[in-house]
Design an enzyme around this catalytic site. Structure first.
Site, PDB file in Angstrom:
ATOM      1  CD1 TRP A 166      -2.634   1.818   0.561  1.00 54.37           C
ATOM      2  CD2 TRP A 166      -1.236   2.498   2.161  1.00 54.37           C
ATOM      3  NE1 TRP A 166      -2.947   3.122   0.868  1.00 54.37           N
ATOM      4  CE2 TRP A 166      -2.110   3.557   1.853  1.00 54.37           C
ATOM      5  CE3 TRP A 166      -0.259   2.688   3.146  1.00 54.37           C
ATOM      6  CZ2 TRP A 166      -2.036   4.791   2.490  1.00 54.37           C
ATOM      7  CZ3 TRP A 166      -0.184   3.920   3.778  1.00 54.37           C
ATOM      8  CH2 TRP A 166      -1.067   4.960   3.462  1.00 54.37           C
ATOM      9  CD  GLU A 192      -4.614  -1.249   2.371  1.00 56.56           C
ATOM     10  OE1 GLU A 192      -3.427  -1.458   2.700  1.00 56.56           O
ATOM     11  OE2 GLU A 192      -5.468  -0.819   3.170  1.00 56.56           O
ATOM     12  CE  LYS A 224      -6.317   6.194   2.567  1.00 52.61           C
ATOM     13  NZ  LYS A 224      -5.515   6.217   3.762  1.00 52.61           N
ATOM     14  CG  ASP A 253      -8.520  -0.473   4.888  1.00 50.84           C
ATOM     15  OD1 ASP A 253      -9.597  -0.040   5.332  1.00 50.84           O
ATOM     16  OD2 ASP A 253      -7.438  -0.360   5.484  1.00 50.84           O
ATOM     17  CG  HIS A 295      -8.647   2.230   2.070  1.00 51.58           C
ATOM     18  ND1 HIS A 295      -7.402   1.743   1.776  1.00 51.58           N
ATOM     19  CD2 HIS A 295      -8.544   2.785   3.306  1.00 51.58           C
ATOM     20  CE1 HIS A 295      -6.580   1.962   2.793  1.00 51.58           C
ATOM     21  NE2 HIS A 295      -7.261   2.592   3.730  1.00 51.58           N
ATOM     22  CG  HIS A 327      -5.877  -3.920   5.693  1.00 55.94           C
ATOM     23  ND1 HIS A 327      -4.987  -2.921   5.419  1.00 55.94           N
ATOM     24  CD2 HIS A 327      -5.141  -5.032   5.925  1.00 55.94           C
ATOM     25  CE1 HIS A 327      -3.759  -3.410   5.462  1.00 55.94           C
ATOM     26  NE2 HIS A 327      -3.828  -4.691   5.758  1.00 55.94           N
ATOM     27  CG  ASP A 351      -8.785   5.196   5.842  1.00 52.15           C
ATOM     28  OD1 ASP A 351      -9.210   4.144   6.344  1.00 52.15           O
ATOM     29  OD2 ASP A 351      -7.594   5.384   5.543  1.00 52.15           O
ATOM     30  CG  ASP A 361      -7.587   3.413   9.860  1.00 52.69           C
ATOM     31  OD1 ASP A 361      -7.843   2.239   9.555  1.00 52.69           O
ATOM     32  OD2 ASP A 361      -7.082   4.231   9.065  1.00 52.69           O
ATOM     33  CG  ASP A 368      -5.131  -1.017   8.592  1.00 54.57           C
ATOM     34  OD1 ASP A 368      -4.467  -0.451   9.474  1.00 54.57           O
ATOM     35  OD2 ASP A 368      -5.189  -0.611   7.417  1.00 54.57           O
TER      36      ASP A 368
END
Ligand code: RNT
Ligand code: ZN
Length: 418
Positions: free
Chosen positions: A184, A225, A227, A259, A262, A286, A294, A296, A326
């Site tokens: 990534w 990955e 995004k 993910d 994303h 993820h 994003d 997290d 993640d």
């Protein structure tokens, strides 16, 4: 009622709709989920003093963060004790451990710089997943790494990727478990670019050069990955969804990694999982919780998390989907963040395994959509908590929130003294 009696009652109720809870529990014990080391230190790592870059951000300043390999391992060990299920360790290259006075740049890292992590993983019967670190480094030039127009910069990062392939293979050989190596980059532009294809062509060539490093495809599983955007790189991302998916589709042995932070806020990865499973033998995830972006946040046992787990389970894809957590929250106790997130994904998997998937599919295929809704709503209030409790008991961990007592004590005795 004792815990045992409650479980027996729940088991019967599930059995009546065709679900074998004993089998669900037994299955979940064998499914590895990758635990990310970076929740423990706000994605800092040990190989640099600079800020976190790449368009990602940790927010909060909760005290007690790990700042050395010993502290990070100690904290992770604490968290692992509170999680049921099978774990894999997920490392970033920036977590290389150097000897006193030693330092090599990221293009020169070697397996020996991760020997202590291998020891940690082996002692706990864990495999290891790996991530080259294409951020938080002074060779990120103008926000670009593998897609940089500066050949020296690009070369440096390609060499980093190749070094990581060698380290990934070492992890797999040492642990006996294949290593998922995820590529990534945060490469992109804050404002409207004049050339959108150029960076992507360079990115494509760079990943190809990384994958040209010889490796055993059964041992190393490279992923790309995607995004949608990052902080400071809002207008253009080289590794977009179309780019990474097309790359994986056209390069044998390379997996797409999704993910769930994303994508645009109304897109759901639960719907993308079965779409990809139609084409790819294996995919990677993820798992995070995006709050408006994003962000997290810590993974919870929420609807979309449950839905993602259901798609993996009901499509018989537990052996085809590599699952990794993640997220990184610096605003709460980090051991608790690790634990809540891991337990939430375990709950989601167990919940999916306790869903009468065959019966529900049948209703759909017979176009009995009214009944399908009635069934799906009905099972939502089944005594899932009793099955979860039994699973935790069998795994030797506390089922209810009282696991936090141990974290509080650890905070008082260890974290607060840092
Ligand atoms: C960033 C990506 C990436 C990182 C980790 C640290 O948006 O999700 O996977 O979070 O590699
Ligand atoms: Zn990610």
């Amino acid at each position: 009622m004792t815990q045992k009696e409650r479980y027996e009652a729940a088991k019967e109720m599930y059995a009546a709709v065709g679900v074998d809870t004993d089998a669900a529990i037994a299955a979940l014990k064998e499914i590895p989920v990758s635990l990310h080391c970076w929740q423990g230190d706000d994605v800092t790592g040990f190989d640099h003093d600079g800020p976190l870059t790449g368009g990602i951000q940790t927010t909060g300043d909760y005290p007690g963060k790990a700042t050395t390999p010993e502290q990070l391992m100690q904290d992770m060990e604490m968290a692992l004790k509170l999680m049921p299920g099978k774990k894999k360790l997920n490392l970033h290259a920036s977590y290389a451990i150097f000897e006193e006075g030693e330092y090599v740049d990221r293009d020169k890292i070697e397996p020996k710089h991760f020997a202590k992590w291998v020891e940690f993983a082996k002692e706990r019967n864990m495999g290891i997943d790996f991530n080259p670190t294409f951020f938080s480094h002074d060779k990120v030039k103008d926000g670009l790494t593998l897609s940089s127009p500066d050949e020296e910069t690009r070369k440096f990062w390609i060499e980093h990727g190749r070094a990581c392939i060698r380290i990934s293979e070492y992890f797999a050989k040492e642990t006996g478990v294949p290593c998922v190596m995820n590529i990534w980059t945060g490469d992109g532009y804050k404002d409207i670019p004049a050339d959108r294809m150029g960076p992507r062509m360079r990115y494509k060539d760079s990943i190809e050069q990384i994958l040209a490093e010889p490796f055993d495809k059964n041992l190393v599983k490279p992923c790309v990955e995607s995004k949608v955007f990052g902080i400071g790189v809002e207008s253009y991302t080289a590794g977009s969804a179309e780019f990474t998916l097309s790359f994986a589709a056209t390069h044998e042995g390379c997996l797409p990694l999704m993910d769930n932070g994303h994508y645009h806020p109304t897109e759901v990865v639960s719907d993308k999982i079965p779409a990809l499973l139609c084409f790819f033998p294996e995919i990677a995830l993820h798992i995070t919780r995006p709050v408006r972006w994003d962000s997290d946040h810590v993974v919870l046992f929420d609807d979309e998390t449950k839905e993602m787990a259901k798609e993996i389970v009901r499509n018989d894809a537990l052996g085809r989907v590599y699952m990794a957590l993640d997220y990184f929250d610096a605003g709460i106790n980090r051991i608790s963040a690790w634990t809540v997130g891991f337990r939430s994904w375990q709950k989601a998997l167990l919940n999916a395994l306790c869903t009468p998937n065959k019966e529900l599919k049948k209703l759909q295929d017979e176009n009995r959509m009214t009944e399908l809704m009635v069934w799906q709503e009905d099972i939502k209030t089944f005594p899932f908590g009793d099955v979860w409790e039994e699973y935790c008991r069998q795994c030797g961990v506390i089922a209810d929130k009282s696991w936090f007592d141990a974290v509080r004590t650890y905070e008082e005795e260890v974290l607060s003294k840092r």
